[in-house]
Design an enzyme around this catalytic site. Structure first.
Site, PDB file in Angstrom:
ATOM      1  CG  ASP A   1      -1.875   1.103   1.283  1.00  0.00           C
ATOM      2  OD1 ASP A   1      -1.699   1.904   0.699  1.00  0.00           O
ATOM      3  OD2 ASP A   1      -2.903   1.094   2.112  1.00  0.00           O
ATOM      4  CG  HIS A   2       3.208   3.825  -3.300  1.00  0.00           C
ATOM      5  ND1 HIS A   2       4.087   4.723  -2.484  1.00  0.00           N
ATOM      6  CD2 HIS A   2       3.641   3.715  -4.315  1.00  0.00           C
ATOM      7  CE1 HIS A   2       5.221   4.833  -3.236  1.00  0.00           C
ATOM      8  NE2 HIS A   2       4.678   4.140  -4.619  1.00  0.00           N
ATOM      9  NE  ARG A   3      -4.214   3.984   1.455  1.00  0.00           N
ATOM     10  CZ  ARG A   3      -5.332   3.034   2.014  1.00  0.00           C
ATOM     11  NH1 ARG A   3      -6.314   3.936   1.813  1.00  0.00           N
ATOM     12  NH2 ARG A   3      -5.385   2.063   1.991  1.00  0.00           N
TER      13      ARG A   3
END
Length: 444
Positions: free
Chosen positions: A414-416
């Site tokens: 998850d790039h968040r």
């Protein structure tokens, strides 16, 4: 005097609101003990057996196998205190009249009986204690030639079938068991009866279908475990901005280390257990990947413990059992727990608690004979490590070309929760441990 009590489909927990009847374990007229399983149902989480909190004589069953019932719908009625068959407890002792154990499902604790709800009669088929006369045995099964009766006049109650597998064969091929005459004792429907009916249908002239029927194809309901998986994967794709990075690694030394461990005479260590130890060590170094995003609070929540999920393919679809506290377990403990959960998954006996609460997932898609994949993250987790097949390939080892056991590793994240540097650092550490298992000694 006997008192007839109604047992309803209990609240199975985890927010589940319905279940499908897979197999009845009792028939009308059977004597049941308190807490004896009476029906096997499939929920969106797992296959479970439902025990009845009453002891006595079964006087009615509600719903055919394959019927989907809402929580609170009637399952069976039991005559408690019957002079013919007194209610009995689990150890055979008499039970108090009109009393039950209070249990609603093994593994889910006890609770008071659910409040009365309106019955959903349009989805139920009731079998009372009066059985219709069995049809005379015939040399071969025949399909009823008369037009189908209206729904209100359709045959009621369960059909005598020799086994659940025969019932499933009929259901999967659209054979109406009510329309068959069984050739077994007392009209019992055998496998040969269903197969003969299928042959009759195969040789029958085709009926005129609407022009669009041929183009519609086969419709498979998305329900139960498969429906839950579909919903979860769709949500993951909608909410998680995922990215994937991958690397090839030389797994020769890891395989040698495992062979040395298994040559000692101690319990065997599985490869997936060693990969799980590597994951736990990597997550201790990169805790950003052992987290989830709280979208309402706009916060990333890093979790203190590693509850490691692993993808398991079953006849009912993909499930992800969870190994609790994987970071505290050694290789032997992990091997045993992976084996236990895998067996339970294949048998459909995983509980909702064993399928939820994961913080990171290990996906060994190499068992399917593929090298790489970009899997969908198991929502709401933040990352998944993928492991391809391990195969001999040409590799430069210590400055010379050699044949080594090579595996492709991938990390979908998850790039968040982190940037590419963190994800790359995690994956590189995993690869280093695969290539040089001694690296793990630093964290043991």
């Amino acid at each position: 005097m006997a008192q007839v009590l109604e047992f309803k489909l209990p609240d199975l927990g985890e927010g589940l609101t319905e279940a499908e009847i897979v197999r009845w374990l009792v028939a009308v007229g059977d004597v049941v003990a308190i807490d004896q399983p009476v029906v096997e149902v499939e929920t969106a989480k797992a296959m479970v057996e439902v025990p009845c909190p009453y002891g006595g004589v079964v006087t009615a069953r509600y719903g055919e196998e394959g019927t989907e019932l809402p929580v609170g719908a009637p399952l069976i009625t039991v005559a408690v205190g019957s002079p013919d068959a007194a209610a009995v407890g689990p150890a055979g002792e008499p039970a108090a009249e009109a009393e039950g154990s209070g249990n609603v499902l093994v593994g889910y604790g006890t609770q008071a009986p659910a409040r009365r709800r309106r019955r959903v009669r349009t989805q139920l088929t009731v079998a009372n204690g009066t059985a219709p006369a069995a049809p005379a045995p015939a040399p071969a099964p025949t399909l009823t030639p008369e037009p189908a009766a209206p729904e209100s006049l359709a045959p009621q109650g369960p059909v005598p079938v020799i086994s659940p597998l025969v019932r499933k064969l009929a259901r999967d091929n659209g054979v109406d068991l009510h329309a068959l005459r069984g050739t077994g004792p007392d009209g019992l429907i055998l496998r040969a009866d269903v197969e003969a009916a299928l042959r009759v249908e195969a040789t029958a002239p085709p009926t005129t279908a609407p022009p669009t029927a041929a183009s519609e194809g086969t419709r498979i309901p998305l329900k139960g475990v498969r429906g839950a998986v579909a919903e979860k994967l769709s949500r993951s794709r909608r909410e998680i901005p995922d990215a994937t990075c991958w690397v090839d690694a030389d797994a020769t030394e890891l395989l040698r280390a495992r062979a040395a461990m298994n040559a000692t005479g101690a319990p065997k260590i599985s490869l997936v257990a060693l990969l799980a130890r590597i994951c736990a060590a990597a997550l201790a170094r990169f805790p950003e990947l052992n987290s989830y995003v709280d979208t309402e609070a706009r916060e990333v929540v890093q979790l203190p413990g590693v509850h490691l999920g692993f993808a398991a393919q079953t006849e009912r679809g993909l499930v992800v059992p969870v190994v609790r506290d994987a970071h505290t377990r050694d290789a032997e403990s992990l091997t045993a727990e992976f084996a236990r959960l895998t067996e339970a998954a294949r048998a459909g006996r995983l509980t909702p608690g064993e399928l939820t609460g994961g913080t990171f997932t290990l996906n060994n898609y190499g068992v399917f004979g593929v090298d790489g994949s970009t899997p969908i993250i198991n929502h709401p987790e933040a990352a998944m490590l993928g492991v391809g097949r391990i195969v001999p390939k040409p590799w430069v080892h210590e400055g010379e070309l050699a044949v080594r056991q090579v595996v492709q590793l991938s990390l979908t994240f998850d790039h968040r929760v982190c940037d590419g540097g963190t994800a790359g650092g995690f994956l590189r550490y995993v690869a280093d441990c695969v290539e040089q298992p001694a690296v793990l000694l630093r964290t043991v």
